[in-house]
Structure formats: structure tokens, C-alpha cells
Design an enzyme around this catalytic site. Structure first.
Site, PDB file in Angstrom:
ATOM      1  N   ASN A 213      38.687  42.647  39.687  1.00  0.00           N
ATOM      2  CA  ASN A 213      38.490  41.696  40.781  1.00  0.00           C
ATOM      3  C   ASN A 213      38.572  42.435  42.116  1.00  0.00           C
ATOM      4  O   ASN A 213      38.761  43.644  42.145  1.00  0.00           O
ATOM      5  CB  ASN A 213      39.528  40.569  40.695  1.00  0.00           C
ATOM      6  N   ASP A 282      43.240  37.193  34.179  1.00  0.00           N
ATOM      7  CA  ASP A 282      43.754  36.158  33.273  1.00  0.00           C
ATOM      8  C   ASP A 282      43.360  36.443  31.828  1.00  0.00           C
ATOM      9  O   ASP A 282      44.046  36.020  30.905  1.00  0.00           O
ATOM     10  CB  ASP A 282      43.227  34.787  33.702  1.00  0.00           C
ATOM     11  N   LYS A 292      30.362  53.747  24.890  1.00  0.00           N
ATOM     12  CA  LYS A 292      29.561  52.966  25.844  1.00  0.00           C
ATOM     13  C   LYS A 292      28.592  52.074  25.057  1.00  0.00           C
ATOM     14  O   LYS A 292      27.853  52.570  24.205  1.00  0.00           O
ATOM     15  CB  LYS A 292      28.800  53.927  26.752  1.00  0.00           C
ATOM     16  N   PRO A 308      49.088  37.914  29.042  1.00  0.00           N
ATOM     17  CA  PRO A 308      50.398  37.323  29.336  1.00  0.00           C
ATOM     18  C   PRO A 308      50.559  37.186  30.844  1.00  0.00           C
ATOM     19  O   PRO A 308      50.006  37.986  31.605  1.00  0.00           O
ATOM     20  CB  PRO A 308      51.381  38.363  28.774  1.00  0.00           C
ATOM     21  N   ASP A 309      51.279  36.157  31.267  1.00  0.00           N
ATOM     22  CA  ASP A 309      51.550  35.985  32.696  1.00  0.00           C
ATOM     23  C   ASP A 309      52.835  36.766  33.016  1.00  0.00           C
ATOM     24  O   ASP A 309      53.935  36.389  32.593  1.00  0.00           O
ATOM     25  CB  ASP A 309      51.710  34.501  33.034  1.00  0.00           C
ATOM     26  N   PHE A 326      52.614  34.829  44.228  1.00  0.00           N
ATOM     27  CA  PHE A 326      51.510  34.603  45.152  1.00  0.00           C
ATOM     28  C   PHE A 326      50.530  33.633  44.513  1.00  0.00           C
ATOM     29  O   PHE A 326      50.357  33.657  43.290  1.00  0.00           O
ATOM     30  CB  PHE A 326      50.795  35.917  45.474  1.00  0.00           C
TER      31      PHE A 326
END
Ligand code: C5P
Length: 408
Positions: A213, A282, A292, A308-309, A326
Site C-alpha cells: 500500500n 489485511d 515468477k 492476524p491483527d 491508528f
């Protein structure tokens, strides 16, 4: 406002924006600060020392060899009684000198010999600002613990338009005020062990590709720096970023969420405060291909599994550290943030809008705790980080609040 609230050394380097420093000096004096001006030789080509002498009522110091200080060592003496040094405007050349530790005139030498914090307000032509060398230097300055204010975008004296304008004097005066507030805190977290996650995670798809991200790591690194400034003993578990880590932090580099969880698990028992700033993926690919993947098929399906969080795991330990989370949301900020704080059982949750935050140097935050919402207006991430750490320290040090949570 009382006299001499802050003892400030205002360093002025060569650039057309030097004229704005006169207005800045006036605003700082009006706010009750004591301002000593030091000018480089090129700054004096743009504005005269007499302007600043008239405004501050103090001789402006320009010379390494005739500094007008008693012990004849202005490069050491001048910063010793100062609470902070602000360089405004800071030219590309002066920034490069700060990064390399060059000390060939009074201002660069006293920056090197300083014990107090340093803020730099860059001002230059937009191409000089965008140049890879300047951008590299800015990252290094941040990693060295220097606070950066600006630059702003807009029309430039050279006729071009873009980033590189010195912040306007009132904006700079406000940034300096907030910076002092953060720096002049007593060491609120002296010797407290703080564990921080920062940056993105990268979940491999195959040998070269992955899911990640846009997190830059700027906020997490700024919080690590602010915690260090507050006296904390900081461990920074970081995903891949282009940032230089604060040199006083213990840095643990990780790539995936699983690696981040392993690093955090190994560290949690010895930390008193955990701040999860990382943008953790997530989902991960169930079976990453070790080779590849070749583009032989028209469609490709990836099977993903929930990660896992990490924060939730730490917060649900039997003896959890003081946990700060956050929430970066793209809509319904307040509602989603409050729900997340309850679900993850966090004493403090920091919310921001993703579109406001990603990759930027500034941000706007809302802190949610048992007492309610505390908005922190838009400011440099370094300034917000200082304010957040002050709030964390207040809650962490308040046994009444801790007891109340345990009982609930
Ligand atoms: O639920 P959400 O991902 O929005 O929560 C964000 C907060 O949870 C951040 O503090 C982030 O660092 C943390 N988090 C985590 N592990 C995950 C997902 C989020 O620690 N797998």
C-alpha cells in the site's frame, strides 16, 4: 504573554525569501520570544543586518572571527543559551551543508556545535527543491532529528510555479510555537520503552511481485522521533520505506505482516507503550509462488487469507502495554474510529482521513480516548507527533485513568 518565552536563534541564509524573515522576527518578538539573528554572507546580499538589528534590538552576528561574544568562540557560545535554532529561509546549499556536517561559516558551525533542537524552513526554486539531491538531503535531515517546516507551493520569484516557497511568516511563527511546545516538554517518557510499528507491509505473490500500500512511514517515523525527544527508549518495527530511521531508535526491518507480528511478539513483553502506526495488509496470498508467475493464462486468481491483527493481538494480551492505534479512513471518520477503538479495546486511537495523510508531510488528526475526541489541527507530521506523544504520556502517567479502564 510573558517576556522571553523562548530564546531563539534565527539563522538567515541566502535567498530572496530572506525578506520574509524580517516579518517572522517581528512576529516572534511580538509573541514574547528573545531573538538573536545570525546571517550568512549571501543572506546579507538580500537584506541588511541593520533591518534585523533594528527589529530585534540586538546586534546581528555575521562573522565567525568577530562574533562579539566574551570567550571569542561564537560558534559554541551563541547556541548555548538558546532553546532552539530556526533557519529561515534555508537555501539548498545550506541544507546540503547541514546534512554533510560542513562547517565553513558561523551559521553552519554553530548548527554543528549546537545542543538545542533545529528547525529548517527551506526556500528555493522548485527544480532545486525537486532535485534528487535535495530530496535525499531532506530525508537525511529528518532522520537526524531536524524539524522541517514547509516549503509551500505557489508562484516563485524566478517566475516559475511549484514547491519551494518559504512558508508565510504567520504560518512559520505558528509552526515554531507548536515545535517549541513539543520540544520543551519535560522528558515525559524518560526511559519508558516504546514499541512502534511503521510503514507498509508487503505480501508476496511470487518471487518478484506482491501486495502493498501507499504508506510512506512518515507518521510512524515522526512519532518515533517525538518519543525519543520525550526521553523514551524506542524500538521501531518498520516495513519497507525510503525513510532514514532516527539514529537513537532500535530499528527492526520487516517485510510482511507475519514478520511484523513475529518482531512485535518478541518485543511486547519488554515494552510499556505500543503504538501501531503501520499500514498492515489485511490479507496475504495463501501460497506465494517461489518462481515468477508467467503470463500464460488470461485470468489469474489469487487466494487470500486474513492476516492476524497485530494491534488487536497486543491489546488483548493478559498484561497489555498501553496501546495506541491508528485508523486511516476514507469516509465516516468519527464513527469508524470510535467503533475501532471499542473493538480493539484501545485506550487511545488516532484517526485521520487517508486522502489527507498518504505520503504528505502534514496531516490533521483526531485523538479518541475515554474522555472524548481531541482534534489536532493541520500541522507538520513532526509537530503532530510531538502533540500525540504529549497526550500519550499524559494518559500513560495517569493512574486514575488506567484504573478506570481496568475496572471497566
Ligand atoms: O482495522 P484497521 O486496519 O483499520 O486498524 C488500523 C490499526 O490497526 C493501525 O493501528 C494498524 O497499525 C493496526 N493493524 C495491525 N495489524 C493488522 C491491521 C491493522 O496492527 N493486521
Amino acid at each position: 504573554m510573558g517576556a522571553n518565552r523562548h530564546r531563539l536563534l534565527l539563522g538567515i541564509t541566502g535567498g530572496v525569501a530572506a525578506y520574509k524573515a524580517a516579518e517572522l522576527a517581528r512576529l516572534l518578538l511580538q509573541a514574547g520570544s528573545d531573538v538573536q539573528v545570525v546571517m550568512t554572507a549571501s543572506a546579507q546580499r538580500f537584506v541588511t543586518p541593520l533591518t534585523f538589528q533594528s527589529l530585534t534590538g540586538r546586534p546581528v552576528i555575521t562573522d565567525m572571527w568577530n562574533g562579539g561574544v566574551d570567550n571569542g568562540m561564537p560558534h559554541i557560545e551563541l547556541s548555548r543559551d538558546r532553546d532552539g535554532i530556526v533557519i529561515a529561509p534555508a537555501s539548498a546549499d545550506f541544507i546540503a551543508k547541514l546534512v554533510t556536517g560542513l562547517a565553513d561559516d558561523l551559521l553552519s558551525t554553530l548548527c554543528l556545535a549546537r545542543e538545542c533542537p533545529l528547525m529548517v524552513a527551506p526556500a528555493m526554486n522548485r527544480q532545486m527543491w525537486e532535485h534528487a539531491a535535495t530530496q535525499r538531503n531532506m530525508r537525511q535531515l529528518e532522520a537526524d532529528g531536524v524539524t522541517i517546516a514547509g516549503p509551500a507551493a505557489g508562484a516563485q520569484a524566478c517566475g516559475e510555479t511549484g514547491f519551494g516557497r518559504l512558508l508565510e511568516a504567520p504560518e512559520l511563527a505558528a509552526a515554531i510555537e507548536a515545535w517549541f511546545e513539543a520540544w520543551m516538554q519535560p522528558k515525559l517518557l524518560r526511559d519508558v520503552r516504546v514499541l512502534i510499528t511503521a510503514g507498509p507491509t508487503f505480501e508476496a505473490i511470487d518471487a518478484v511481485r506482491g501486495i502493498t500500500n501507499l504508506s510512506s512511514g512518515k507518521m510512524g517515523y515522526a512519532i518515533a522521533q517525538a518519543a525519543i525527544a520525550a526521553g523514551a527508549d524506542v524500538t521501531l518495527v518498520s516495513g519497507r520505506t525510503c525513510m532514514g530511521a532516527p539514529k537513537q531508535a532500535r530499528l527492526i526491518n520487516v517485510t510482511s505482516a507475519a514478520e511484523m507480528l513475529a518482531a512485535v511478539t518478541a518485543e511486547t513483553s519488554s515494552c510499556a507503550i505500543f503504538i501501531g502506526v503501520a499500514a498492515v495488509a489485511d490479507y496475504r496470498v495463501v501460497t506465494p509462488n517461489p518462481q515468477k508467475i508467467k503470463k500464460t493464462k488470461d485470468t489469474l486468481t489469487l487466494e487470500l487469507a486474513r492476516n492476524p491483527d497485530i494491534l488487536e493481538y497486543v491489546a488483548s494480551l493478559p498484561q497489555p502495554p498501553f496501546c495506541v492505534g491508528f485508523a486511516a479512513e476514507s469516509e465516516n471518520l468519527v464513527e469508524y474510529a470510535q467503533e475501532k477503538r471499542r473493538r480493539k479495546k484501545l485506550p487511545l486511537l488516532v484517526a485521520n482521513l487517508v486522502q489527507d495523510a498518504l505520503s504528505r508531510d502534514d496531516n490533521e488528526l483526531i485523538l479518541f480516548d475515554d474522555e472524548g475526541a481531541h482534534p489536532l489541527p493541520r500541522a507538520a507530521k513532526s509537530v503532530l507527533a510531538g502533540q500525540l506523544i504529549a497526550h500519550v504520556a499524559k494518559l500513560y502517567r495517569n493512574p486514575a485513568l488506567t484504573q478506570k479502564r481496568k475496572a471497566s
